[in-house]
Motif scaffolding. Structure first.
Motif, PDB file in Angstrom:
ATOM      1  N   LYS A 125       3.384   5.794  -3.007  1.00  0.00           N
ATOM      2  CA  LYS A 125       4.595   6.479  -3.451  1.00  0.00           C
ATOM      3  C   LYS A 125       4.690   6.482  -4.974  1.00  0.00           C
ATOM      4  O   LYS A 125       5.104   7.480  -5.579  1.00  0.00           O
ATOM      5  N   ILE A 126       4.311   5.373  -5.593  1.00  0.00           N
ATOM      6  CA  ILE A 126       4.346   5.288  -7.047  1.00  0.00           C
ATOM      7  C   ILE A 126       3.404   6.313  -7.657  1.00  0.00           C
ATOM      8  O   ILE A 126       3.736   6.992  -8.631  1.00  0.00           O
ATOM      9  N   VAL A 127       2.198   6.441  -7.069  1.00  0.00           N
ATOM     10  CA  VAL A 127       1.226   7.425  -7.570  1.00  0.00           C
ATOM     11  C   VAL A 127       1.791   8.835  -7.444  1.00  0.00           C
ATOM     12  O   VAL A 127       1.692   9.654  -8.368  1.00  0.00           O
ATOM     13  N   GLN A 128       2.438   9.137  -6.300  1.00  0.00           N
ATOM     14  CA  GLN A 128       3.031  10.463  -6.097  1.00  0.00           C
ATOM     15  C   GLN A 128       4.160  10.720  -7.105  1.00  0.00           C
ATOM     16  O   GLN A 128       4.251  11.801  -7.699  1.00  0.00           O
ATOM     17  N   LEU A 129       5.018   9.711  -7.295  1.00  0.00           N
ATOM     18  CA  LEU A 129       6.121   9.859  -8.244  1.00  0.00           C
ATOM     19  C   LEU A 129       5.613  10.008  -9.673  1.00  0.00           C
ATOM     20  O   LEU A 129       6.195  10.759 -10.472  1.00  0.00           O
ATOM     21  N   GLU A 130       4.542   9.303 -10.000  1.00  0.00           N
ATOM     22  CA  GLU A 130       3.963   9.419 -11.345  1.00  0.00           C
ATOM     23  C   GLU A 130       3.457  10.838 -11.599  1.00  0.00           C
ATOM     24  O   GLU A 130       3.619  11.375 -12.697  1.00  0.00           O
ATOM     25  N   LYS A 131       2.852  11.451 -10.573  1.00  0.00           N
ATOM     26  CA  LYS A 131       2.368  12.829 -10.711  1.00  0.00           C
ATOM     27  C   LYS A 131       3.533  13.791 -10.915  1.00  0.00           C
ATOM     28  O   LYS A 131       3.484  14.692 -11.767  1.00  0.00           O
ATOM     29  N   ILE A 132       4.596  13.607 -10.119  1.00  0.00           N
ATOM     30  CA  ILE A 132       5.778  14.468 -10.263  1.00  0.00           C
ATOM     31  C   ILE A 132       6.409  14.285 -11.634  1.00  0.00           C
ATOM     32  O   ILE A 132       6.767  15.259 -12.311  1.00  0.00           O
ATOM     33  N   LEU A 133       6.551  13.026 -12.051  1.00  0.00           N
ATOM     34  CA  LEU A 133       7.140  12.734 -13.352  1.00  0.00           C
ATOM     35  C   LEU A 133       6.296  13.304 -14.484  1.00  0.00           C
ATOM     36  O   LEU A 133       6.829  13.847 -15.455  1.00  0.00           O
ATOM     37  N   GLN A 134       4.971  13.209 -14.351  1.00  0.00           N
ATOM     38  CA  GLN A 134       4.086  13.745 -15.383  1.00  0.00           C
ATOM     39  C   GLN A 134       4.276  15.253 -15.520  1.00  0.00           C
ATOM     40  O   GLN A 134       4.293  15.793 -16.627  1.00  0.00           O
ATOM     41  N   GLN A 181       0.830  -1.206   0.000  1.00  0.00           N
ATOM     42  CA  GLN A 181       0.000   0.000   0.000  1.00  0.00           C
ATOM     43  C   GLN A 181       0.866   1.259   0.000  1.00  0.00           C
ATOM     44  O   GLN A 181       0.592   2.220  -0.732  1.00  0.00           O
ATOM     45  N   LEU A 182       1.918   1.243   0.823  1.00  0.00           N
ATOM     46  CA  LEU A 182       2.809   2.401   0.891  1.00  0.00           C
ATOM     47  C   LEU A 182       3.524   2.611  -0.449  1.00  0.00           C
ATOM     48  O   LEU A 182       3.633   3.746  -0.939  1.00  0.00           O
ATOM     49  N   HIS A 183       4.007   1.518  -1.039  1.00  0.00           N
ATOM     50  CA  HIS A 183       4.689   1.618  -2.336  1.00  0.00           C
ATOM     51  C   HIS A 183       3.738   2.102  -3.420  1.00  0.00           C
ATOM     52  O   HIS A 183       4.129   2.894  -4.288  1.00  0.00           O
ATOM     53  N   THR A 210       5.604  -4.530  -8.960  1.00  0.00           N
ATOM     54  CA  THR A 210       6.846  -4.661  -9.723  1.00  0.00           C
ATOM     55  C   THR A 210       6.713  -4.046 -11.115  1.00  0.00           C
ATOM     56  O   THR A 210       7.610  -3.341 -11.598  1.00  0.00           O
ATOM     57  N   LYS A 211       5.583  -4.306 -11.757  1.00  0.00           N
ATOM     58  CA  LYS A 211       5.348  -3.766 -13.094  1.00  0.00           C
ATOM     59  C   LYS A 211       5.302  -2.242 -13.073  1.00  0.00           C
ATOM     60  O   LYS A 211       5.904  -1.574 -13.922  1.00  0.00           O
ATOM     61  N   ASN A 212       4.580  -1.693 -12.092  1.00  0.00           N
ATOM     62  CA  ASN A 212       4.491  -0.230 -11.990  1.00  0.00           C
ATOM     63  C   ASN A 212       5.862   0.390 -11.738  1.00  0.00           C
ATOM     64  O   ASN A 212       6.182   1.454 -12.286  1.00  0.00           O
ATOM     65  N   MET A 213       6.673  -0.278 -10.901  1.00  0.00           N
ATOM     66  CA  MET A 213       8.022   0.219 -10.639  1.00  0.00           C
ATOM     67  C   MET A 213       8.878   0.175 -11.899  1.00  0.00           C
ATOM     68  O   MET A 213       9.661   1.092 -12.173  1.00  0.00           O
ATOM     69  N   ASP A 214       8.739  -0.887 -12.693  1.00  0.00           N
ATOM     70  CA  ASP A 214       9.508  -1.010 -13.941  1.00  0.00           C
ATOM     71  C   ASP A 214       9.125   0.093 -14.930  1.00  0.00           C
ATOM     72  O   ASP A 214       9.992   0.696 -15.568  1.00  0.00           O
TER      73      ASP A 214
END
Length: 323
Positions: free
Chosen positions: A76-85, A71-73, A135-139
């Motif tokens: 974090k992935i959602v937050q990083l995706e927003k920053i990256l976008q 859940q935490l990852h 794992t897929k989302n991280m990749d």
């Protein structure tokens, strides 16, 4: 001490001892053992139904920990995706637009995750779906970050080149306004002072007294400082890079030599009357990729709008050139 049991005998009107048979005793013992075993089994079933063993408790804790981390990852992935976008949007719509470079398409940014099942080794476990998803989302995120990193490296190089380009472009008038007698002739068709024929004048003529300072109009390297080109007399050529070369002709003397690096505004020579010249003046040309272009478009570095308008008006007069 075992209790002695009696029964009342009505025939003898007396109490007599009850004698237990061995078989009865065995039956009682067997019944007690069976009851005890059943009670133990029932107790174990009830205990395991409502209470976990230490090993089960440990496994449950580990599973809860894994789920919590997932859940935490995911967050974090959602937050990083927003920053990256946001970075990707800036990259395409600001940085690459400013440096006139084609934007990176979404297909390019997210390509490369179809076809082969790269997560097969993660299948077959209780939480395979959750692990594969993370794992897929991280990749995907890692690849997009890699592409963005390469794009920003390119932007940095473009910025460095842009800075060098802006410094290199011939952007100032080679003779100061206060030193000019007048702007004698502009770029275009003019009357040749010697043949009186209509001839293309490839530069601009600035009349000034002999010895007037001449300045480099942009950063570059002295390509020539000699009088070995017909008609130009003593002249200087500066290679600015990016396809730009500036030429300063009819000089009286040099202040630089071949191979020397110069900055915009450096003193490179002095106005003269050498070569095919009718009077002291500076003949100034600009080349872009080998072709002559009108220098009047390159004085934004040191002329006010009013000064530029006056120069443009004078340059358009189709009179006689000085060379």
């Amino acid at each position: 001490m075992a209790k002695v049991k009696y029964y009342y005998d009505s025939d003898t009107l007396s109490y007599k001892k009850i004698k237990s048979k061995i078989s009865d005793i065995l039956k009682k013992i067997s019944l007690a053992l069976v009851s005890a075993i059943m009670f133990m089994v029932l107790g174990y079933v009830v205990f395991t139904q409502f209470f976990d063993s230490p090993k089960e408790k440990e496994l449950k804790r580990e599973l809860e920990f894994v789920k919590l981390n997932e859940q935490l990852h995911s967050k974090k992935i959602v937050q990083l995706e927003k920053i990256l976008q946001d970075i990707q949007d800036r990259d395409n719509n600001i940085y690459r637009l400013y440096f006139e470079v084609s934007p990176i398409s979404n297909e390019q940014r997210k390509a490369g995750f179809g076809g082969v099942n790269r997560y097969k080794a993660l299948e077959g476990f209780d939480n395979s779906e959750m692990i594969i998803d993370v794992t897929k989302n991280m990749d995907i995120l890692s690849k997009q970050l890699y592409i963005q990193s390469k794009s920003l490296d390119e932007i940095v190089k473009l910025a460095e080149n842009k800075e060098k380009l802006l410094a290199a472009i011939p952007a100032i008038q080679p003779v100061k306004n206060q030193d000019l007698t007048r702007m004698a002739s502009g770029y275009g068709w003019r009357t040749d002072p010697f043949t009186k024929a209509n001839k293309k004048h490839w530069g601009m003529d600035f009349t000034a007294p002999k010895g007037t300072p001449v300045y480099a109009s942009g950063d570059g390297v002295i390509e020539r400082a000699d009088q070995n080109a017909a008609g130009y007399g003593k002249h200087i050529r500066i290679d600015h890079g990016f396809g730009y070369i500036s030429l300063y002709a009819h000089l009286s003397n040099y202040n630089v030599k071949k191979g020397q690096k110069v900055k915009r505004g450096d003193l490179i020579g002095f106005v003269g009357n050498t070569g095919r010249s009718q009077a002291p003046h500076l003949h100034y040309e600009i080349f872009k990729n080998g072709a002559r272009i009108n220098p009047i478009n390159f004085y934004y570095g040191n002329l006010s709008p009013e000064e530029f308008a006056a120069m443009q008006k004078a340059a358009e007069i189709q009179g006689q050139s000085l060379d």
